[in-house]
Design an enzyme around this catalytic site. Sequence first.
Site, mmCIF file in Angstrom:
data_model
loop_
_atom_site.group_PDB
_atom_site.id
_atom_site.type_symbol
_atom_site.label_atom_id
_atom_site.label_comp_id
_atom_site.label_asym_id
_atom_site.label_seq_id
_atom_site.Cartn_x
_atom_site.Cartn_y
_atom_site.Cartn_z
ATOM 1 N N GLU A 106 -5.009 -4.644 10.828
ATOM 2 C CA GLU A 106 -4.015 -3.581 10.988
ATOM 3 C C GLU A 106 -4.261 -2.834 12.297
ATOM 4 O O GLU A 106 -5.079 -1.909 12.343
ATOM 5 C CB GLU A 106 -4.101 -2.588 9.824
ATOM 6 C CG GLU A 106 -3.754 -3.192 8.482
ATOM 7 C CD GLU A 106 -3.178 -2.142 7.526
ATOM 8 O OE1 GLU A 106 -2.148 -2.429 6.922
ATOM 9 O OE2 GLU A 106 -3.737 -1.044 7.416
ATOM 10 N N ASN A 148 0.868 -1.180 0.000
ATOM 11 C CA ASN A 148 0.000 0.000 0.000
ATOM 12 C C ASN A 148 0.903 1.228 0.000
ATOM 13 O O ASN A 148 1.486 1.572 1.026
ATOM 14 C CB ASN A 148 -0.901 -0.024 1.245
ATOM 15 C CG ASN A 148 -1.718 1.244 1.383
ATOM 16 O OD1 ASN A 148 -1.795 2.059 0.454
ATOM 17 N ND2 ASN A 148 -2.334 1.433 2.546
ATOM 18 N N SER A 188 3.873 -1.755 10.276
ATOM 19 C CA SER A 188 5.327 -1.806 10.459
ATOM 20 C C SER A 188 5.939 -3.150 10.074
ATOM 21 O O SER A 188 6.848 -3.651 10.740
ATOM 22 C CB SER A 188 5.700 -1.418 11.897
ATOM 23 O OG SER A 188 5.308 -0.081 12.162
ATOM 24 N N GLY A 207 2.943 2.664 10.769
ATOM 25 C CA GLY A 207 3.899 3.754 10.578
ATOM 26 C C GLY A 207 4.625 4.163 11.843
ATOM 27 O O GLY A 207 5.255 5.212 11.893
ATOM 28 N N HIS A 255 -9.380 1.399 5.148
ATOM 29 C CA HIS A 255 -8.072 1.601 5.790
ATOM 30 C C HIS A 255 -8.255 2.550 6.983
ATOM 31 O O HIS A 255 -9.054 3.492 6.917
ATOM 32 C CB HIS A 255 -7.062 2.180 4.791
ATOM 33 C CG HIS A 255 -5.667 2.132 5.333
ATOM 34 N ND1 HIS A 255 -5.197 3.071 6.211
ATOM 35 C CD2 HIS A 255 -4.671 1.236 5.153
ATOM 36 C CE1 HIS A 255 -3.949 2.749 6.548
ATOM 37 N NE2 HIS A 255 -3.611 1.641 5.921
ATOM 38 N N LYS A 283 0.128 4.288 -0.310
ATOM 39 C CA LYS A 283 -0.494 5.490 0.250
ATOM 40 C C LYS A 283 -0.241 6.681 -0.689
ATOM 41 O O LYS A 283 -0.185 6.484 -1.896
ATOM 42 C CB LYS A 283 0.016 5.728 1.679
ATOM 43 C CG LYS A 283 -0.172 4.455 2.545
ATOM 44 C CD LYS A 283 0.084 4.657 4.011
ATOM 45 C CE LYS A 283 -0.134 3.330 4.750
ATOM 46 N NZ LYS A 283 0.062 3.445 6.187
ATOM 47 N N GLU A 331 -6.574 4.928 7.982
ATOM 48 C CA GLU A 331 -6.367 6.349 7.665
ATOM 49 C C GLU A 331 -7.628 6.953 7.051
ATOM 50 O O GLU A 331 -7.957 8.119 7.293
ATOM 51 C CB GLU A 331 -5.143 6.491 6.739
ATOM 52 C CG GLU A 331 -3.854 6.278 7.521
ATOM 53 C CD GLU A 331 -2.703 5.690 6.733
ATOM 54 O OE1 GLU A 331 -2.730 5.724 5.496
ATOM 55 O OE2 GLU A 331 -1.764 5.186 7.380
HETATM 56 P P1 13P Z 1 3.312 0.720 7.627
HETATM 57 O O1 13P Z 1 3.814 -0.604 7.048
HETATM 58 O O2 13P Z 1 4.018 1.904 7.070
HETATM 59 O O3 13P Z 1 3.246 0.667 9.107
HETATM 60 O O4 13P Z 1 1.787 0.876 7.106
HETATM 61 C C1 13P Z 1 0.912 -0.167 7.285
HETATM 62 C C2 13P Z 1 -0.324 0.134 6.536
HETATM 63 O O5 13P Z 1 -1.095 0.990 6.918
HETATM 64 C C3 13P Z 1 -0.587 -0.625 5.304
HETATM 65 O O6 13P Z 1 -1.870 -0.408 4.835
#
Ligand code: 13P
Length: 256
Positions: free
Chosen positions: A173, A11, A219, A179, A101, A13, A103
Amino acid sequence: MAKRKPLISGNWKMNHTHLDAIAVVQKLAYTLSQADYERADVSVHPAFTALRSVQTLLDADSIPIALGAQDVHPAESGAFTGEVSPPMLAKLNVSYVIVGHSERRQLFGETDEQVNQKLLAVLKHEMSPICCVGETLEEREAGETEAKVLGQLQADLKGVSKEALARVVIAYEPIWAIGTGRNASPEDAQAVCKAIRTALAERFGAELAAGVRAQYGGSVTPANIGDLMAQEDVDGALVGGASLDPEKFAQIVRWR
Ligand code: 13P
């Protein structure tokens, strides 16, 4: 019982222009081999602006990486300025669409009802939704992880038929692990992925639930992927930061 083929998804983003995206996929395709693709399905989820470029590259060179999107609007078309519809993605040979997601939920106020509408629209257009669920740190510390995750699962999968379930991917997640460099322990990931499968079994039957892929996300790195993938109910990863770098992402795809 169905043996689940792992799915490793990147992903990206809001990163990579379409030019960066082409370069990353070229490097990835150069690094990965047929044996890697046989062991795991691989998808990349560029921004909308890079989908067409990546699709053209994947098609032209017959690269067996699946194209994914990060979001979608549930309607077929209409007056929804700035949005992208399921048929638009389907016509680009998009195979996987991330829905819900954290976010999107946290920063853009998406509700379970909206996630459910998106998920059903993705299924209707013969694509696979990757439905994200996960708890906040406060919820984990209050012992509410399962209640939160299973509540989201129930709401997000409302109206999904038994036939369509096989195409659904669930991504666990934990929000506190995204992150932050702080990933869930393999045992924590396994416990929640198992609880997800048990809940699916109660609703759809054990046989169908056994075929659904549950990814872990948060992560994920080349260093921790091996221990995560060793867990029985973890069937892949949804990778953010580490998927931006083709070398790192390839190492994750080739976990040991
Ligand atoms: P990170 O791997 O950067 O922690 O992000 C995970 C994520 O949100 C994947 O959709």
